[in-house]
Design an enzyme around this catalytic site. Sequence first.
Site, PDB file in Angstrom:
ATOM      1  N   TYR A  74       0.829  -1.203   0.000  1.00 19.47           N
ATOM      2  CA  TYR A  74       0.000   0.000   0.000  1.00 19.47           C
ATOM      3  C   TYR A  74       0.867   1.257   0.000  1.00 19.47           C
ATOM      4  O   TYR A  74       0.499   2.286  -0.555  1.00 19.47           O
ATOM      5  CB  TYR A  74      -0.948   0.009   1.204  1.00 19.47           C
ATOM      6  CG  TYR A  74      -1.984   1.102   1.068  1.00 19.47           C
ATOM      7  CD1 TYR A  74      -3.093   0.925   0.253  1.00 19.47           C
ATOM      8  CD2 TYR A  74      -1.828   2.326   1.724  1.00 19.47           C
ATOM      9  CE1 TYR A  74      -4.027   1.932   0.091  1.00 19.47           C
ATOM     10  CE2 TYR A  74      -2.766   3.337   1.570  1.00 19.47           C
ATOM     11  CZ  TYR A  74      -3.866   3.148   0.753  1.00 19.47           C
ATOM     12  OH  TYR A  74      -4.786   4.137   0.591  1.00 19.47           O
ATOM     13  N   PHE A 126      -7.316  20.488 -24.963  1.00 16.88           N
ATOM     14  CA  PHE A 126      -7.751  19.101 -24.991  1.00 16.88           C
ATOM     15  C   PHE A 126      -8.968  18.996 -24.071  1.00 16.88           C
ATOM     16  O   PHE A 126      -9.057  19.704 -23.061  1.00 16.88           O
ATOM     17  CB  PHE A 126      -6.648  18.115 -24.587  1.00 16.88           C
ATOM     18  CG  PHE A 126      -7.126  16.697 -24.738  1.00 16.88           C
ATOM     19  CD1 PHE A 126      -7.306  16.168 -26.009  1.00 16.88           C
ATOM     20  CD2 PHE A 126      -7.490  15.928 -23.641  1.00 16.88           C
ATOM     21  CE1 PHE A 126      -7.824  14.878 -26.175  1.00 16.88           C
ATOM     22  CE2 PHE A 126      -8.004  14.649 -23.799  1.00 16.88           C
ATOM     23  CZ  PHE A 126      -8.180  14.139 -25.080  1.00 16.88           C
ATOM     24  N   THR A 127      -9.890  18.095 -24.410  1.00 16.89           N
ATOM     25  CA  THR A 127     -11.190  18.025 -23.739  1.00 16.89           C
ATOM     26  C   THR A 127     -11.075  17.949 -22.207  1.00 16.89           C
ATOM     27  O   THR A 127     -11.626  18.791 -21.497  1.00 16.89           O
ATOM     28  CB  THR A 127     -11.953  16.799 -24.258  1.00 16.89           C
ATOM     29  OG1 THR A 127     -11.100  15.648 -24.158  1.00 16.89           O
ATOM     30  CG2 THR A 127     -12.355  16.978 -25.726  1.00 16.89           C
ATOM     31  N   ASP A 217       1.734  19.852 -21.386  1.00 16.49           N
ATOM     32  CA  ASP A 217       1.003  18.591 -21.485  1.00 16.49           C
ATOM     33  C   ASP A 217       1.945  17.670 -22.255  1.00 16.49           C
ATOM     34  O   ASP A 217       2.133  17.803 -23.461  1.00 16.49           O
ATOM     35  CB  ASP A 217      -0.322  18.783 -22.222  1.00 16.49           C
ATOM     36  CG  ASP A 217      -1.087  17.468 -22.344  1.00 16.49           C
ATOM     37  OD1 ASP A 217      -0.458  16.393 -22.240  1.00 16.49           O
ATOM     38  OD2 ASP A 217      -2.304  17.511 -22.568  1.00 16.49           O
ATOM     39  N   LYS A 260      -0.083   7.004 -23.433  1.00 15.89           N
ATOM     40  CA  LYS A 260       0.391   7.280 -24.793  1.00 15.89           C
ATOM     41  C   LYS A 260       1.902   6.998 -24.867  1.00 15.89           C
ATOM     42  O   LYS A 260       2.310   5.875 -25.123  1.00 15.89           O
ATOM     43  CB  LYS A 260       0.083   8.728 -25.188  1.00 15.89           C
ATOM     44  CG  LYS A 260      -1.385   8.981 -25.549  1.00 15.89           C
ATOM     45  CD  LYS A 260      -2.252   9.151 -24.328  1.00 15.89           C
ATOM     46  CE  LYS A 260      -3.607   9.738 -24.610  1.00 15.89           C
ATOM     47  NZ  LYS A 260      -4.418   9.821 -23.381  1.00 15.89           N
ATOM     48  N   ARG A 384     -13.706  14.385 -33.882  1.00 15.92           N
ATOM     49  CA  ARG A 384     -13.016  15.452 -33.172  1.00 15.92           C
ATOM     50  C   ARG A 384     -13.421  16.747 -33.849  1.00 15.92           C
ATOM     51  O   ARG A 384     -12.728  17.275 -34.700  1.00 15.92           O
ATOM     52  CB  ARG A 384     -11.490  15.288 -33.198  1.00 15.92           C
ATOM     53  CG  ARG A 384     -10.968  14.119 -32.409  1.00 15.92           C
ATOM     54  CD  ARG A 384     -10.695  14.374 -30.947  1.00 15.92           C
ATOM     55  NE  ARG A 384     -11.775  14.134 -30.037  1.00 15.92           N
ATOM     56  CZ  ARG A 384     -11.618  13.745 -28.758  1.00 15.92           C
ATOM     57  NH1 ARG A 384     -10.424  13.498 -28.287  1.00 15.92           N
ATOM     58  NH2 ARG A 384     -12.640  13.617 -27.951  1.00 15.92           N
ATOM     59  N   PHE A 451     -19.090  13.842 -25.955  1.00 17.04           N
ATOM     60  CA  PHE A 451     -18.717  12.918 -27.045  1.00 17.04           C
ATOM     61  C   PHE A 451     -18.589  11.472 -26.576  1.00 17.04           C
ATOM     62  O   PHE A 451     -18.761  10.540 -27.355  1.00 17.04           O
ATOM     63  CB  PHE A 451     -17.406  13.368 -27.705  1.00 17.04           C
ATOM     64  CG  PHE A 451     -16.277  13.547 -26.729  1.00 17.04           C
ATOM     65  CD1 PHE A 451     -16.122  14.744 -26.057  1.00 17.04           C
ATOM     66  CD2 PHE A 451     -15.402  12.522 -26.470  1.00 17.04           C
ATOM     67  CE1 PHE A 451     -15.104  14.911 -25.128  1.00 17.04           C
ATOM     68  CE2 PHE A 451     -14.376  12.674 -25.544  1.00 17.04           C
ATOM     69  CZ  PHE A 451     -14.234  13.880 -24.872  1.00 17.04           C
TER      70      PHE A 451
HETATM   71  O1  PLI Z   1      -6.794   9.883 -21.078  1.00 10.22           O
HETATM   72  P1  PLI Z   1      -5.915  10.430 -19.999  1.00 10.22           P
HETATM   73  O2  PLI Z   1      -6.687  10.885 -18.821  1.00 10.22           O
HETATM   74  O3  PLI Z   1      -4.812   9.521 -19.608  1.00 10.22           O
HETATM   75  O4  PLI Z   1      -5.144  11.714 -20.607  1.00 10.22           O
HETATM   76  C1  PLI Z   1      -5.829  12.880 -20.927  1.00 10.22           C
HETATM   77  C2  PLI Z   1      -5.158  13.573 -22.084  1.00 10.22           C
HETATM   78  C3  PLI Z   1      -4.466  14.721 -21.857  1.00 10.22           C
HETATM   79  N1  PLI Z   1      -3.854  15.391 -22.880  1.00 10.22           N
HETATM   80  C4  PLI Z   1      -3.904  14.940 -24.143  1.00 10.22           C
HETATM   81  C5  PLI Z   1      -3.202  15.709 -25.193  1.00 10.22           C
HETATM   82  C6  PLI Z   1      -4.587  13.785 -24.436  1.00 10.22           C
HETATM   83  O5  PLI Z   1      -4.592  13.350 -25.696  1.00 10.22           O
HETATM   84  C7  PLI Z   1      -5.252  13.060 -23.396  1.00 10.22           C
HETATM   85  C8  PLI Z   1      -6.030  11.920 -23.654  1.00 10.22           C
HETATM   86  N2  PLI Z   1      -6.306  11.558 -24.871  1.00 10.22           N
HETATM   87  C9  PLI Z   1      -7.149  10.633 -25.295  1.00 10.22           C
HETATM   88  C10 PLI Z   1      -7.972   9.789 -24.403  1.00 10.22           C
HETATM   89  C11 PLI Z   1      -7.238  10.446 -26.730  1.00 10.22           C
HETATM   90  O6  PLI Z   1      -7.972   9.575 -27.193  1.00 10.22           O
HETATM   91  O7  PLI Z   1      -6.540  11.207 -27.431  1.00 10.22           O
END
Ligand code: PLI
Length: 459
Positions: A74, A126-127, A217, A260, A384, A451
């Site tokens: 933990y 970003f969203t 970011d 990513k 998008r 979305f």
């Molecule tokens: O999906 P998260 O919570 O791990 O990360 C959010 C996020 C932040 N910044 C950017 C540039 C993104 O592309 C992003 C998440 N992107 C998704 C889910 C996508 O499909 O592009």
Amino acid sequence: MFDTRYPAEPYRIKTVETIKMNTREERLEYIKEAGYNTFLLNSEDVYIDLLTDSGTNAMSDKQWAGMMLGDEAYAGSKNWKHLESTVQELFGFKYVVPTHQGRGAENLLSRVAIKPGQYVPGNMYFTTTRYHQEANGGIFVDIIRDEAHDAQLDIPFKGDIDLNKLKALVDEVGAEQVAYVCLAITVNLAGGQPVSMKNMREVYAYCQKQGIKVFMDATRCVENAYFIKEQEEGFADKSIKDIVREQFSYADGCTMSGKKDCITNIGGFLCVNDEELFVSARELVVVFEGMPSYGGIAGRDMEAMAIGLKEAMQEEYIEHRVKQVRYLADRLVEAGVPIVRPVGGHAVFLDARAFCPHLDQSQFPAQALAAAIYVEGGVRTMERGIISAGRDKVTGKDHAPKLETVRVTIPRRVYTYRHMDLVADTIIKLYKHKEDIRGLKWAYEPKQLRFFTGRFEQI
Ligand code: PLI
């Protein structure tokens, strides 16, 4: 001779996952059931899944081996120590706070660094990032260069901040009213456009003079580094690792989605240099994510993330990654399909306005196009455009972005060039009978991030 435009996969395949095609009739039924929203399709009913590159990556044998070394204590997990030191070494920031994914880090940063009523300028949005900024009283201002909004203009580094826009904002509202500058490398919604090192350097120098912090970011920071190496003068002989590290020398911290460029399936983190901000974020992480030594991630996943981040810096990996995306784009361009230019690092963005000139933006052309691509070839993509952009918090009106796109997003190390051919053939075939694509209207509109779960009906 080998074709260096499209290098072969720098890996061989050890485990496979079977995928299967269904019939057009079945797909027509499935997309209707899903309310014409590709997010609501069952993964099993998808042949090639290009919804996102987020968490959909194939991990390496070394990452899977690392999973067996998970220390699920933990508190004080050794995998956290490995992840923390890896991030400190590769990114160069002092403090790291783990979070379950990128938006967890965005939540923490927005809470500790924004006072209600302050502005948060950024290179497009970003969203989830904008959601957290606004939910904490921040006012988002788009300061990306104008060219980023022009889908067809083929120039490098369309993700750059327009420094004059930033200066104008600071002159108007005062530096103390700017919470921080949010600099995304690369800019997802602009088409994965990179930011030049020159721009990062200039923005940071200006912000330092004004006493404004810069938070990056970092989600696709390795892809950004590749574009710098390839296209910015003076970087051809530098390693990706060194370029990544230099990028972050022009920031006070970053948010990261490990899903990513850490080549994993889950995870994220926040980095800061400022001790006070770090202490505040660490106090909050226990409320929202978990102990500061796991932040909502299992020990095994932290291990995989540490290993994946190192693998992402390998030159052959990132070259293949970017060029595989470019291969798909080249095939589409050759056939006259309109796409956002130049091609970014993670996806090909179809220009839905040009693809469906018979549909007005109020008929959601990108949403309709994504649904049609699925029906045509079992390929899942994502809207998008106006749906993703959401409504203005104050006026309640739809944001109507110039870029109305369908994102065809390539997961890392998952598909081959032959899969890219199948995707290209599907889209090219659809383009030949594009007039058949019907517009959509809302059947159910969620209040936040609509979305993801919104439903539609054909007009
Ligand atoms: O999906 P998260 O919570 O791990 O990360 C959010 C996020 C932040 N910044 C950017 C540039 C993104 O592309 C992003 C998440 N992107 C998704 C889910 C996508 O499909 O592009």
